[in-house]
Motif scaffolding. Structure first.
Motif, PDB file in Angstrom:
ATOM      1  N   LEU A 104       1.001  -1.334   0.082  1.00  0.00           N
ATOM      2  CA  LEU A 104      -0.030  -0.028   0.195  1.00  0.00           C
ATOM      3  C   LEU A 104       0.881   1.282   0.048  1.00  0.00           C
ATOM      4  O   LEU A 104       2.069   1.233   0.565  1.00  0.00           O
ATOM      5  CB  LEU A 104      -0.815   0.077   1.309  1.00  0.00           C
ATOM      6  N   GLU A 105       0.402   2.187  -0.383  1.00  0.00           N
ATOM      7  CA  GLU A 105       0.998   3.579  -0.462  1.00  0.00           C
ATOM      8  C   GLU A 105       0.075   4.614   0.230  1.00  0.00           C
ATOM      9  O   GLU A 105      -1.032   5.007  -0.532  1.00  0.00           O
ATOM     10  CB  GLU A 105       1.266   4.092  -2.029  1.00  0.00           C
ATOM     11  N   TRP A 106       0.585   5.011   1.250  1.00  0.00           N
ATOM     12  CA  TRP A 106      -0.532   6.067   2.051  1.00  0.00           C
ATOM     13  C   TRP A 106       0.096   7.303   2.015  1.00  0.00           C
ATOM     14  O   TRP A 106       1.074   7.700   2.250  1.00  0.00           O
ATOM     15  CB  TRP A 106      -0.320   5.436   3.411  1.00  0.00           C
ATOM     16  N   TYR A 107      -0.758   8.133   1.324  1.00  0.00           N
ATOM     17  CA  TYR A 107      -0.224   9.757   0.847  1.00  0.00           C
ATOM     18  C   TYR A 107      -0.404  10.430   2.045  1.00  0.00           C
ATOM     19  O   TYR A 107      -1.506  11.084   2.153  1.00  0.00           O
ATOM     20  CB  TYR A 107      -0.733  10.030  -0.436  1.00  0.00           C
ATOM     21  N   ILE A 108       0.537  11.009   2.718  1.00  0.00           N
ATOM     22  CA  ILE A 108       0.502  11.660   3.978  1.00  0.00           C
ATOM     23  C   ILE A 108       0.346  13.132   3.372  1.00  0.00           C
ATOM     24  O   ILE A 108      -0.278  13.848   4.093  1.00  0.00           O
ATOM     25  CB  ILE A 108       1.661  11.287   5.022  1.00  0.00           C
ATOM     26  N   LYS A 109       1.443  13.604   2.587  1.00  0.00           N
ATOM     27  CA  LYS A 109       1.313  15.044   2.102  1.00  0.00           C
ATOM     28  C   LYS A 109       1.646  14.823   0.617  1.00  0.00           C
ATOM     29  O   LYS A 109       2.492  14.027   0.030  1.00  0.00           O
ATOM     30  CB  LYS A 109       2.681  15.658   2.736  1.00  0.00           C
ATOM     31  N   SER A 110       0.513  15.389  -0.107  1.00  0.00           N
ATOM     32  CA  SER A 110       0.342  15.054  -1.427  1.00  0.00           C
ATOM     33  C   SER A 110      -0.071  16.323  -2.329  1.00  0.00           C
ATOM     34  O   SER A 110      -0.261  17.260  -1.607  1.00  0.00           O
ATOM     35  CB  SER A 110      -0.508  13.945  -1.887  1.00  0.00           C
ATOM     36  N   PRO A 111      -0.111  16.255  -3.436  1.00  0.00           N
ATOM     37  CA  PRO A 111      -0.738  17.278  -4.296  1.00  0.00           C
ATOM     38  C   PRO A 111      -2.221  17.439  -4.006  1.00  0.00           C
ATOM     39  O   PRO A 111      -2.857  16.675  -3.400  1.00  0.00           O
ATOM     40  CB  PRO A 111      -0.304  17.031  -5.865  1.00  0.00           C
ATOM     41  N   PRO A 112      -2.996  18.662  -4.206  1.00  0.00           N
ATOM     42  CA  PRO A 112      -2.174  19.811  -4.742  1.00  0.00           C
ATOM     43  C   PRO A 112      -1.530  20.967  -3.661  1.00  0.00           C
ATOM     44  O   PRO A 112      -1.025  22.161  -4.170  1.00  0.00           O
ATOM     45  CB  PRO A 112      -3.259  20.697  -5.569  1.00  0.00           C
ATOM     46  N   PHE A 113      -1.690  20.554  -2.520  1.00  0.00           N
ATOM     47  CA  PHE A 113      -1.350  21.437  -1.545  1.00  0.00           C
ATOM     48  C   PHE A 113       0.106  21.489  -1.112  1.00  0.00           C
ATOM     49  O   PHE A 113       0.547  22.309  -0.082  1.00  0.00           O
ATOM     50  CB  PHE A 113      -2.260  21.263  -0.290  1.00  0.00           C
ATOM     51  N   ASN A 114       1.095  20.623  -1.740  1.00  0.00           N
ATOM     52  CA  ASN A 114       2.315  20.618  -1.333  1.00  0.00           C
ATOM     53  C   ASN A 114       3.198  20.457  -2.545  1.00  0.00           C
ATOM     54  O   ASN A 114       2.870  19.845  -3.628  1.00  0.00           O
ATOM     55  CB  ASN A 114       2.449  19.236  -0.497  1.00  0.00           C
ATOM     56  N   LYS A 115       4.673  21.003  -2.340  1.00  0.00           N
ATOM     57  CA  LYS A 115       5.291  20.738  -3.449  1.00  0.00           C
ATOM     58  C   LYS A 115       5.990  19.383  -3.593  1.00  0.00           C
ATOM     59  O   LYS A 115       5.949  18.780  -2.578  1.00  0.00           O
ATOM     60  CB  LYS A 115       6.504  21.890  -3.321  1.00  0.00           C
ATOM     61  N   PRO A 116       6.311  18.921  -4.654  1.00  0.00           N
ATOM     62  CA  PRO A 116       6.680  17.431  -5.055  1.00  0.00           C
ATOM     63  C   PRO A 116       8.027  17.281  -3.855  1.00  0.00           C
ATOM     64  O   PRO A 116       7.985  16.072  -3.514  1.00  0.00           O
ATOM     65  CB  PRO A 116       7.249  17.436  -6.488  1.00  0.00           C
ATOM     66  N   GLU A 117       8.787  18.234  -3.698  1.00  0.00           N
ATOM     67  CA  GLU A 117      10.019  17.934  -2.828  1.00  0.00           C
ATOM     68  C   GLU A 117       9.451  17.562  -1.524  1.00  0.00           C
ATOM     69  O   GLU A 117      10.258  17.028  -0.512  1.00  0.00           O
ATOM     70  CB  GLU A 117      10.898  18.830  -2.969  1.00  0.00           C
ATOM     71  N   ASN A 118       8.335  18.163  -1.144  1.00  0.00           N
ATOM     72  CA  ASN A 118       7.669  18.017   0.181  1.00  0.00           C
ATOM     73  C   ASN A 118       6.465  16.939   0.484  1.00  0.00           C
ATOM     74  O   ASN A 118       6.143  16.649   1.588  1.00  0.00           O
ATOM     75  CB  ASN A 118       7.172  19.144   0.712  1.00  0.00           C
ATOM     76  N   PHE A 119       6.448  16.005  -0.852  1.00  0.00           N
ATOM     77  CA  PHE A 119       5.369  15.026  -0.432  1.00  0.00           C
ATOM     78  C   PHE A 119       6.102  13.994   0.481  1.00  0.00           C
ATOM     79  O   PHE A 119       7.174  13.865   0.613  1.00  0.00           O
ATOM     80  CB  PHE A 119       5.290  14.360  -2.036  1.00  0.00           C
ATOM     81  N   VAL A 120       5.083  13.560   1.285  1.00  0.00           N
ATOM     82  CA  VAL A 120       5.519  12.674   2.174  1.00  0.00           C
ATOM     83  C   VAL A 120       4.439  11.281   1.815  1.00  0.00           C
ATOM     84  O   VAL A 120       3.198  11.519   1.822  1.00  0.00           O
ATOM     85  CB  VAL A 120       5.152  12.896   3.753  1.00  0.00           C
ATOM     86  N   THR A 121       5.123  10.052   1.665  1.00  0.00           N
ATOM     87  CA  THR A 121       4.331   8.851   1.533  1.00  0.00           C
ATOM     88  C   THR A 121       4.748   7.718   2.214  1.00  0.00           C
ATOM     89  O   THR A 121       5.890   7.621   2.496  1.00  0.00           O
ATOM     90  CB  THR A 121       4.486   8.299   0.063  1.00  0.00           C
ATOM     91  N   ASP A 122       3.779   7.028   2.923  1.00  0.00           N
ATOM     92  CA  ASP A 122       4.280   5.760   3.753  1.00  0.00           C
ATOM     93  C   ASP A 122       4.163   4.657   2.836  1.00  0.00           C
ATOM     94  O   ASP A 122       3.185   4.370   2.210  1.00  0.00           O
ATOM     95  CB  ASP A 122       3.501   5.797   4.902  1.00  0.00           C
ATOM     96  N   PHE A 123       5.264   3.843   2.715  1.00  0.00           N
ATOM     97  CA  PHE A 123       5.105   2.451   1.987  1.00  0.00           C
ATOM     98  C   PHE A 123       4.641   1.268   3.009  1.00  0.00           C
ATOM     99  O   PHE A 123       5.572   1.098   3.718  1.00  0.00           O
ATOM    100  CB  PHE A 123       6.230   2.199   1.204  1.00  0.00           C
ATOM    101  N   TYR A 124       3.789   0.719   2.611  1.00  0.00           N
ATOM    102  CA  TYR A 124       3.363  -0.261   3.449  1.00  0.00           C
ATOM    103  C   TYR A 124       3.652  -1.639   3.130  1.00  0.00           C
ATOM    104  O   TYR A 124       2.817  -2.144   1.961  1.00  0.00           O
ATOM    105  CB  TYR A 124       1.847  -0.382   4.239  1.00  0.00           C
ATOM    106  N   VAL A 125       4.463  -2.167   3.371  1.00  0.00           N
ATOM    107  CA  VAL A 125       5.045  -3.632   2.883  1.00  0.00           C
ATOM    108  C   VAL A 125       4.642  -4.842   3.781  1.00  0.00           C
ATOM    109  O   VAL A 125       4.984  -4.992   4.758  1.00  0.00           O
ATOM    110  CB  VAL A 125       6.570  -3.734   2.707  1.00  0.00           C
TER     111      VAL A 125
END
Length: 289
Positions: free
Chosen positions: A265-286
């Motif tokens: 799973l990919e859990w999108y913590i900080k994502s578009p459109p309110f964040n710049k790409p360098e500030n995206f935060v994603t949790d990878f659930y393996v």
């Protein structure tokens, strides 16, 4: 094709695909799948092929064999057991199908992927690449409950999943009571090193509080929770591949994690459109056992 007819077919195919994916290791027949789709066998076969580009047999075979390839890499199970676990009743049938698909016997594949993995681990070590260098923290072991999700199935390049999320967010804005920004999750079914780009399956999802009725391409699924190794990545989505490559070729082995038989799973913590790409935060659930 009329919109209402197309929506009906999309809903039927979603049900059929979910049934195949949940029962890929059992002896399911075309008639069983058509029943799930509420269509006649003949009609269902034509609709499935036109919307997915695959026959149900080809789709099922690919799922089984690519699952087997993952098990050959990430488990020490006997090849006969892997064949059985992936829906094959005997070793010979499995070996023949596997070689036809991958060009190698299961044993040859296991040996070659082990060598390739060791080489990758050595290359990462020589280059001083680790989780920190990849802007990744973790892993943290988490156990999560079952999840209710509305989703749109995307098939093809991961680079184009954004349009599915846009459609899903439009649907959520008009069909859900939203007090806050909805929680978005991706279900990653395939490894691009194994699966041809045109066959890659990805579900763009929004978290729900309860079950909903599917409608057209908006599907509903309740996915099984359980134990996951969670890696937190900060950065643009373009950096996902090297992160996954490091997790699956280094971290799983270093931590001696036993990979569970379900998608990441990919859990999108900080994502578009309110964040710049360098500030995206994603949790990878393996998923692990």
């Amino acid at each position: 094709m009329r919109t209402d007819t197309k929506n009906s077919y999309l809903e039927s195919i979603n049900k059929a695909i979910a049934f195949i994916e949940s029962n890929s290791t059992t002896d399911i027949q075309l008639k069983d799948i058509a029943i799930q789709a509420n269509l006649s066998q003949y009609h269902f076969h034509r609709v499935f092929k036109s919307l997915t580009g695959d026959t149900t047999k080809d789709f099922l075979t690919r799922l089984r064999l690519e699952k087997a390839a993952l098990k050959l890499k990430h488990s020490q199970n006997d090849i006969g057991q892997i064949a059985f676990d992936c829906g094959y009743q005997n070793h010979e049938t499995f070996t023949r199908a596997f070689k036809e698909y991958f060009g190698l016997t299961p044993l040859e594949y296991r040996n070659s992927i082990a060598e390739l993995t060791t080489n990758k681990q050595n290359e990462y070590g020589k280059a001083n690449i680790d989780l920190n260098a990849l802007n990744v923290q973790g892993p943290v072991i988490k156990t999560i409950p079952d999840l209710h999700l509305a989703y749109i199935r995307h098939t093809g390049s991961y680079d184009k999943v954004g349009s599915s999320f846009q459609k899903l967010m439009f649907w959520a804005a008009t069909h859900l009571v939203l007090k806050l920004k909805p929680v978005t999750i991706g279900i990653v079914h395939d490894n691009p090193d194994l699966t041809a780009e045109q066959h890659i399956r990805f579900d763009a999802c929004v978290l729900l509080s309860k079950e909903i009725k599917p409608n057209g391409e908006i599907g509903y699924k309740r996915i099984e929770g359980g134990k996951f190794a969670v890696f937190t990545y900060k950065g643009a989505y373009e950096g996902f591949y090297p992160v996954y490559d490091y997790i699956y070729n280094v971290c799983l082995f270093d931590n001696k994690f036993d990979l569970a038989d379900k998608p990441a799973l990919e859990w999108y913590i900080k994502s578009p459109p309110f964040n710049k790409p360098e500030n995206f935060v994603t949790d990878f659930y393996v998923p692990i056992k």
